[in-house]
Design a protein around this motif. Structure first.
Motif, PDB file in Angstrom:
ATOM      1  N   TRP A 185       0.861  -1.177   0.000  1.00  0.00           N
ATOM      2  CA  TRP A 185       0.000   0.000   0.000  1.00  0.00           C
ATOM      3  C   TRP A 185       0.899   1.228   0.000  1.00  0.00           C
ATOM      4  N   HIS A 186       0.895   2.004  -1.093  1.00  0.00           N
ATOM      5  CA  HIS A 186       1.614   3.284  -1.202  1.00  0.00           C
ATOM      6  C   HIS A 186       0.547   4.367  -1.313  1.00  0.00           C
ATOM      7  N   VAL A 187       0.174   4.965  -0.201  1.00  0.00           N
ATOM      8  CA  VAL A 187      -0.932   5.921  -0.208  1.00  0.00           C
ATOM      9  C   VAL A 187      -0.633   7.131   0.659  1.00  0.00           C
ATOM     10  N   HIS A 188      -1.456   8.136   0.477  1.00  0.00           N
ATOM     11  CA  HIS A 188      -1.463   9.275   1.391  1.00  0.00           C
ATOM     12  C   HIS A 188      -2.917   9.632   1.686  1.00  0.00           C
ATOM     13  N   THR A 189      -3.133  10.231   2.834  1.00  0.00           N
ATOM     14  CA  THR A 189      -4.470  10.652   3.222  1.00  0.00           C
ATOM     15  C   THR A 189      -4.772  12.002   2.602  1.00  0.00           C
ATOM     16  N   THR A 190      -6.077  12.262   2.379  1.00  0.00           N
ATOM     17  CA  THR A 190      -6.472  13.482   1.681  1.00  0.00           C
ATOM     18  C   THR A 190      -7.210  14.485   2.556  1.00  0.00           C
TER      19      THR A 190
END
Length: 159
Positions: free
Chosen positions: A109-114
């Motif tokens: 999982w390569h994510v960022h919060t928005t």
């Protein structure tokens, strides 16, 4: 805040059954307690590319996450990759391998919060949020093993 999290499940189960169960994410709420809802938004092509589903998750902290995943790459029994948008943005990839009666499921999982509130919370609670994610994934591995009447050999996390 950006996250790079890897979860690995080792299951004593045939890769075909494990892959089929994970690839049928519309059914996740039936066996994975943290998945509250999955909605099919777009069916995609005959191979599943372009399929878009909206996921609503509830971890062990008092908030839900809602995001869409659009399948961008898929090779049966090997990997499923998608782009996330919504409360999380980035890329997630399930990969599968099989060795000596053990199916290895690797979720990256390569994510960022928005959202502003999540980004603000992360400044103070990053370890708690990682703990929450890891527990959700551990519970998913346990639930998958129970559904398949298989043994979950190991769950590991890397950040």
């Amino acid at each position: 805040m950006k996250y790079h999290i890897v979860t690995i499940w080792l299951l004593e189960a045939p890769i075909e059954v494990v892959y089929e169960t994970i690839s049928q994410s519309m059914n996740w709420p039936q066996w994975w307690g943290n998945v509250k809802q999955v909605e099919n938004l777009e069916s995609g092509d005959a191979n599943g590319i372009g399929n878009i589903r909206r996921y609503t998750w509830q971890g062990f902290l008092p908030y839900q996450l809602r995001f869409d995943i659009c399948v961008t790459r898929l090779e049966p029994l090997i990997f499923i990759e998608g782009i996330a948008s919504g409360d999380l943005e980035g890329i997630g990839c399930w990969s599968f391998s099989y060795d000596k009666n053990i199916t290895v499921v690797n979720y990256t999982w390569h994510v960022h919060t928005t959202s502003f509130w999540m980004n603000l919370l992360e400044l103070f609670a990053y370890p708690l949020i990682k703990w929450n994610h890891n527990l959700v994934m551990r519970k998913g591995g346990e639930a998958l093993a129970q559904k398949l009447n298989a043994r979950l050999v190991c769950v590991t996390h890397r950040t």
